[in-house]
Design an enzyme around this catalytic site. Structure first.
Site, PDB file in Angstrom:
ATOM      1  N   ARG A   1      -4.672   4.231  21.260  1.00 28.09           N
ATOM      2  CA  ARG A   1      -4.828   2.814  20.906  1.00 28.09           C
ATOM      3  C   ARG A   1      -3.499   2.282  20.372  1.00 28.09           C
ATOM      4  O   ARG A   1      -2.672   3.049  19.857  1.00 28.09           O
ATOM      5  CB  ARG A   1      -5.930   2.607  19.859  1.00 28.09           C
ATOM      6  CG  ARG A   1      -5.694   3.363  18.568  1.00 28.09           C
ATOM      7  CD  ARG A   1      -6.719   3.029  17.501  1.00 28.09           C
ATOM      8  NE  ARG A   1      -6.387   1.832  16.764  1.00 28.09           N
ATOM      9  CZ  ARG A   1      -5.539   1.794  15.726  1.00 28.09           C
ATOM     10  NH1 ARG A   1      -4.940   2.877  15.308  1.00 28.09           N
ATOM     11  NH2 ARG A   1      -5.302   0.652  15.110  1.00 28.09           N
ATOM     12  N   ALA A   2      -3.339   0.970  20.503  1.00 27.56           N
ATOM     13  CA  ALA A   2      -2.139   0.343  19.940  1.00 27.56           C
ATOM     14  C   ALA A   2      -2.314   0.253  18.433  1.00 27.56           C
ATOM     15  O   ALA A   2      -3.391  -0.093  17.949  1.00 27.56           O
ATOM     16  CB  ALA A   2      -1.971  -1.048  20.539  1.00 27.56           C
ATOM     17  N   SER A   3      -1.265   0.580  17.698  1.00 20.78           N
ATOM     18  CA  SER A   3      -1.307   0.448  16.243  1.00 20.78           C
ATOM     19  C   SER A   3      -1.422  -1.029  15.876  1.00 20.78           C
ATOM     20  O   SER A   3      -0.894  -1.896  16.576  1.00 20.78           O
ATOM     21  CB  SER A   3      -0.029   1.020  15.647  1.00 20.78           C
ATOM     22  OG  SER A   3       0.206   0.463  14.377  1.00 20.78           O
ATOM     23  N   GLY A   4      -2.104  -1.293  14.774  1.00 25.39           N
ATOM     24  CA  GLY A   4      -2.180  -2.670  14.286  1.00 25.39           C
ATOM     25  C   GLY A   4      -1.085  -2.957  13.276  1.00 25.39           C
ATOM     26  O   GLY A   4      -0.940  -4.070  12.807  1.00 25.39           O
TER      27      GLY A   4
ATOM     28  N   GLU B   1     -12.930   5.212   6.365  1.00 30.54           N
ATOM     29  CA  GLU B   1     -11.999   5.653   7.384  1.00 30.54           C
ATOM     30  C   GLU B   1     -11.577   7.076   7.000  1.00 30.54           C
ATOM     31  O   GLU B   1     -11.580   7.436   5.818  1.00 30.54           O
ATOM     32  CB  GLU B   1     -10.772   4.732   7.418  1.00 30.54           C
ATOM     33  CG  GLU B   1     -11.092   3.350   7.947  1.00 30.54           C
ATOM     34  CD  GLU B   1      -9.847   2.523   8.230  1.00 30.54           C
ATOM     35  OE1 GLU B   1      -9.710   2.047   9.361  1.00 30.54           O
ATOM     36  OE2 GLU B   1      -9.017   2.354   7.319  1.00 30.54           O
TER      37      GLU B   1
ATOM     38  N   SER C   1       0.801  -1.218   0.000  1.00 30.11           N
ATOM     39  CA  SER C   1       0.000   0.000   0.000  1.00 30.11           C
ATOM     40  C   SER C   1       0.841   1.280   0.000  1.00 30.11           C
ATOM     41  O   SER C   1       1.645   1.494  -0.896  1.00 30.11           O
ATOM     42  CB  SER C   1      -0.951  -0.064   1.193  1.00 30.11           C
ATOM     43  OG  SER C   1      -1.813   1.029   1.202  1.00 30.11           O
TER      44      SER C   1
HETATM   45  C1  16G Z   1      -4.335  -0.892   7.840  1.00 31.79           C
HETATM   46  C2  16G Z   1      -5.806  -0.950   7.515  1.00 31.79           C
HETATM   47  C3  16G Z   1      -6.382   0.436   7.484  1.00 31.79           C
HETATM   48  C4  16G Z   1      -6.116   1.119   8.811  1.00 31.79           C
HETATM   49  C5  16G Z   1      -4.654   1.080   9.153  1.00 31.79           C
HETATM   50  C6  16G Z   1      -4.450   1.543  10.574  1.00 31.79           C
HETATM   51  C7  16G Z   1      -6.911  -2.537   6.051  1.00 31.79           C
HETATM   52  C8  16G Z   1      -6.943  -3.116   4.681  1.00 31.79           C
HETATM   53  N1  16G Z   1      -6.004  -1.579   6.227  1.00 31.79           N
HETATM   54  O1  16G Z   1      -3.628  -0.212   6.846  1.00 31.79           O
HETATM   55  O2  16G Z   1      -7.740   0.313   7.256  1.00 31.79           O
HETATM   56  O3  16G Z   1      -6.550   2.440   8.780  1.00 31.79           O
HETATM   57  O4  16G Z   1      -4.191  -0.247   9.074  1.00 31.79           O
HETATM   58  O5  16G Z   1      -3.129   1.375  10.968  1.00 31.79           O
HETATM   59  O6  16G Z   1      -7.647  -2.931   6.942  1.00 31.79           O
HETATM   60  P1  16G Z   1      -2.711   1.415  12.486  1.00 31.79           P
HETATM   61  O7  16G Z   1      -3.403   0.284  13.192  1.00 31.79           O
HETATM   62  O8  16G Z   1      -1.232   1.290  12.451  1.00 31.79           O
HETATM   63  O9  16G Z   1      -3.151   2.745  13.032  1.00 31.79           O
HETATM   64 MG    MG Z   2      -3.784   1.126   0.316  1.00 30.72          MG
END
Ligand code: 16G
Ligand code: MG
Length: 537
Positions: free
Chosen positions: A501-504, A376, A63
């Site tokens: 929040r914890a980043s994903g 989002e 991405s």
């Molecule tokens: C990923 C997610 C996006 C979200 C971002 C948050 C998908 C396909 N992509 O890129 O939707 O906004 O994570 O990142 O679900 P973060 O958890 O690091 O804040």
């Molecule tokens: Mg993307």
């Protein structure tokens, strides 16, 4: 099969010393760590396709990340994200220690899930323009060869195009057939719906599209060959579309740059007053903006696109006489600007649902409405139309020309919006259609409400998993006591709101704050970040 399996696995070893986790964006990291991971995701996709007796998709992309990164994620038969329960199976396979362990885990999963390994199965895959993708798709084909899984390489596509293909293949020959499962089919479907949704109106003014030097550039230019300029008035100038120099990908350009830096890409030099939008590197996010010599930069993000789409569609549904019949709702995350939530609830009188971050959460919540609009703030989103809604657009007998007009437009709009996942190209067409119907400039669109000043801060912490949340990530459950501190702090600010929040996607916490003024929002974010820092170290 075992010997073949093990030999293939040996060609694609996993890099030791890492714990891998299928996160919100699948597996995403430095590309040189991904070969073994991708091979194993191939194995998982084969299992899932056999389990469901359907075609599964795999997308190779990172991405908006810089070009040394890459990623791999799985697409379910309907074109949406991999079911959550299977994320854990993916994690399990990818973390198997040895090749023998991998084979054992693979077989155990098959037996636990009652998967017939002799069933046919089918997987399709695509990649974005990153050069590392070439090696990774070779890891996929090796996984399919080793497990006798039929597969098809779709070449280079945007993420939403691969989602589209997956759905088309799985719905082919059914009443829900989504379209022709080819790249041409994708362009034709959306170009045709674009013309229909405009209903003779013309797009006013040129649009400059920044493609982040990613896959969106060449794909958008392909698409434009299918759009009749005379009928639509759609004039597009594509910029930042250099995919021959991969190191330029997502550099100082693209939707993520614009949203996080809150400014236009420096190159090419922005033309004041011109209408701009940006795609991200795999073309599943969209942000609009313009620059003004006096007032500077103004951005229309996912919240704006969402409220624009919801307002337009709700008006049409009323004109079509379907407002008693169809439930329209908007889905946001905690990052949505409070002013947008307020506008949608109070002014548009539509229900708003808040879910945790990550497309799958929003998507599933949106499916609960007849028309579910989800975005989002970062520009990823779409509008989902239920089977009932589409049937109503098609089968309602119009009693007046105005009602017929509304029904036709709704039918075309429901074809125009990619139903599988957020799609920058399809969302851009939707925005263009709405602006043409309303005869609005970006400035008209921007006057619908005024954003509350906000600030997003990243805080490095020792262990982000110590931060757990509830209430759709708006409140912290752990570490104990931290939420009370945040609550106390927020109270002191007019229109204050903040959460952590914890980043994903990385090992950090994110803090978001908004308040009545710029300085208050900045101060609130800094204070909450300081607490997170204290509790997280
Ligand atoms: C990923 C997610 C996006 C979200 C971002 C948050 C998908 C396909 N992509 O890129 O939707 O906004 O994570 O990142 O679900 P973060 O958890 O690091 O804040
Ligand atoms: Mg993307």
């Amino acid at each position: 099969m075992d010997a073949k399996f093990l030999a293939a696995s040996e060609k694609h070893p996993i890099v030791e010393g890492h714990v891998f986790q299928y996160g919100t964006a699948g597996f995403r990291m430095k590309a040189d760590l991904l070969d073994g991971v991708t091979f194993r995701v191939g194995l998982l996709a084969g299992l899932r396709s056999r389990k469901l007796n359907s075609t599964i998709g795999i997308m190779i992309t990172a991405s908006h990340n810089p070009f040394p990164d890459n990623g791999v994620k799985v697409v379910d038969p309907s074109g949406d994200m991999l079911e959550q329960e299977w994320e854990a199976f993916a994690t399990q396979l990818v973390n198997a220690k040895s090749h023998d362990d991998l084979l054992k885990t693979y077989k155990e999963l098959a037996s636990k899930l009652k998967i017939d390994l002799g069933a046919p199965g089918d997987v399709i895959y695509a990649r974005d323009t990153r050069p590392s993708g070439r090696k990774l798709v070779a890891a996929l084909s090796d996984a399919f060869e080793a497990t006798d899984t039929p597969y098809h390489d779709c070449g280079i596509l945007t993420t939403p195009q691969l989602h589209y293909m997956t759905r088309c293949i799985n719905t082919s020959g059914t009443p829900q057939a989504y379209g022709e499962p080819t790249e041409e089919g994708y362009y034709k479907k959306f170009a045709d719906a674009f013309v229909k949704a405009l209903k003779g109106r013309k797009v006013q003014g040129d649009l400059i599209v920044d493609c982040s030097n990613g896959v969106g550039g060449p794909k958008l230019s392909q698409f434009l060959k299918h759009v009749p300029r005379d009928k639509t008035g759609f004039k597009v100038k594509i910029v930042n579309d250099d995919v021959l120099r991969p190191e330029l990908l997502n550099q100082e350009s693209g939707a993520d740059f614009v949203k996080t830096k809150q400014r236009a890409p420096p190159s090419p030099k922005p033309v004041p007053g011109a209408r701009y939008c940006s795609f991200d590197g795999d073309a599943d996010r969209l942000i609009y903006y313009w620059t003004d010599p006096d007032t500077g930069f103004f951005m229309l993000d996912g919240d704006r696109i969402s409220s624009l789409a919801a307002s337009f569609i709700a008006d049409l549904v009323r004109s079509a006489g379907l407002d008693q019949e169809l439930r329209i709702g908007v889905v946001q995350t905690a990052y949505a600007n409070g002013a947008s939530t307020n506008y949608i609830e109070k002014h548009l009188q539509l229900p708003v649902v808040c879910t945790p971050t990550g497309v799958k959460h929003l998507h599933h919540a949106a499916m609960k409405f007849d028309i579910g609009c989800y975005f989002e703030a970062n520009g990823h989103g779409t509008v989902l139309f239920s089977i009932d809604a589409r049937r109503a657009f098609r089968d309602t007998e119009p009693q007046s020309p105005a009602q017929k007009d509304a029904l036709d437009t709704l039918a075309a709009v429901s074809d125009l919006v990619n139903q599988t996942v957020g799609d920058a190209l399809s969302d851009m067409l939707l925005v263009e259609v709405i602006l043409a119907h309303k005869k609005w400039s970006l400035k008209d669109w921007a006057t619908t409400y005024t954003d509350l000043p906000n600030r997003l801060v990243k805080v490095e912490v020792a262990n982000k998993d110590a931060f757990t949340t509830y209430d759709a990530e708006r409140r912290l459950e752990n570490p104990p006591g931290l939420q009370d501190k945040i609550d106390e702090c927020v109270k002191k600010y007019t229109n204050g709101r903040a959460f952590a929040r914890a980043s994903g996607t990385e090992n950090a916490c994110r803090v978001y704050a908004e308040a009545a003024t710029r300085s208050e929002a900045d101060e609130l974010a800094a204070r909450v970040a300081e607490y997170v820092n204290q509790y997280g170290s």
